[in-house]
Design a protein around this motif. Structure first.
Motif, PDB file in Angstrom:
ATOM      1  N   GLU A  87       3.480  -7.949  -9.626  1.00 34.23           N
ATOM      2  CA  GLU A  87       3.356  -6.679  -8.397  1.00 34.23           C
ATOM      3  C   GLU A  87       2.119  -6.089  -8.812  1.00 34.23           C
ATOM      4  O   GLU A  87       1.814  -5.715 -10.047  1.00 34.23           O
ATOM      5  CB  GLU A  87       4.751  -5.871  -8.608  1.00 34.23           C
ATOM      6  CG  GLU A  87       4.585  -4.708  -7.566  1.00 34.23           C
ATOM      7  CD  GLU A  87       5.884  -3.983  -7.573  1.00 34.23           C
ATOM      8  OE1 GLU A  87       5.974  -2.693  -7.299  1.00 34.23           O
ATOM      9  OE2 GLU A  87       7.019  -4.688  -7.680  1.00 34.23           O
ATOM     10  N   GLN A  91       2.410  -3.882  -4.378  1.00 28.11           N
ATOM     11  CA  GLN A  91       2.518  -5.147  -3.561  1.00 28.11           C
ATOM     12  C   GLN A  91       2.942  -6.306  -4.391  1.00 28.11           C
ATOM     13  O   GLN A  91       2.490  -6.418  -5.461  1.00 28.11           O
ATOM     14  CB  GLN A  91       1.280  -5.268  -2.766  1.00 28.11           C
ATOM     15  CG  GLN A  91       1.040  -4.352  -1.840  1.00 28.11           C
ATOM     16  CD  GLN A  91      -0.129  -4.816  -1.047  1.00 28.11           C
ATOM     17  OE1 GLN A  91      -0.942  -5.752  -1.117  1.00 28.11           O
ATOM     18  NE2 GLN A  91      -0.706  -3.909   0.003  1.00 28.11           N
ATOM     19  N   LYS A  92       4.172  -6.819  -3.935  1.00 28.09           N
ATOM     20  CA  LYS A  92       4.408  -8.047  -4.476  1.00 28.09           C
ATOM     21  C   LYS A  92       3.503  -9.229  -3.948  1.00 28.09           C
ATOM     22  O   LYS A  92       3.031  -9.151  -3.030  1.00 28.09           O
ATOM     23  CB  LYS A  92       5.998  -8.492  -4.031  1.00 28.09           C
ATOM     24  CG  LYS A  92       6.880  -7.405  -4.421  1.00 28.09           C
ATOM     25  CD  LYS A  92       8.435  -7.724  -4.152  1.00 28.09           C
ATOM     26  CE  LYS A  92       9.379  -6.572  -4.804  1.00 28.09           C
ATOM     27  NZ  LYS A  92      10.645  -7.026  -4.131  1.00 28.09           N
TER      28      LYS A  92
END
Length: 167
Positions: A87, A91-92
């Motif tokens: 991450e 945001q992954k």
């Protein structure tokens, strides 16, 4: 249900190898292999497409590759797919990579940066594996052109109808 995770790639390195060691002392190197594909479009013209695959080499594979390979070197990689997830800024992200279990150098001394090449039974090139270390028959077996082989019969010459030939 059974699972099978196996990848075989033949391509060229996109950059020189940077060898590093993790705190436990094990060698590791991240490389990218360019695998080229050539196909015909519906209109009949040829299109070249390169796929860039990230590969992680561990242990003796990484050490041998950093010693003998450089940018543009042809190589065969056999391994398994691994999905990395992380991450960044909330945001992954994820990325597929190949974990190399077997590496074989292709080409000869003039073939993309390999300085030495070892002849082995069953094929040319040097093979390194995580299991069992570097597989070479010894430093005395190095040859400048391990890819050269004696001509093999094609089956069309005189004497092929001789009943004493075992094939």
């Amino acid at each position: 249900m059974a699972s099978y995770n196996r990848v075989i790639l033949v391509g060229n390195l996109t950059r020189d190898i940077e060898l590093r060691y993790i705190p436990s002392g094990q060698a590791v190197s991240d490389v990218t292999v360019a695998v080229n594909d050539r196909r015909k479009t519906a209109s009949g013209e040829w299109v070249d497409e390169a796929t860039f695959v990230d590969v992680t080499l561990w242990g003796r594979n990484a050490e041998v590759a950093s010693e003998y390979l450089s940018k543009g070197s042809p190589v065969l990689i056999e391994g398994r797919l691994k999905l990395d997830r992380w991450e960044t800024d909330g945001q992954k992200r994820s990325k597929l990579r190949v974990i190399c279990e077997k590496m074989q150098m292709l080409g000869g001394r003039s073939g993309g940066g390999s300085e030495h090449h070892s002849s082995q039974r069953g094929g040319s090139g040097q093979t390194a594996e995580n299991h069992g270390g570097y597989n070479s028959q010894g430093a005395d077996d190095y040859s400048a052109d391990s890819g050269a082989r004696d001509a093999q019969p094609t089956g069309r010459g005189t004497g092929y109808d001789d009943p004493d030939i075992p094939f």
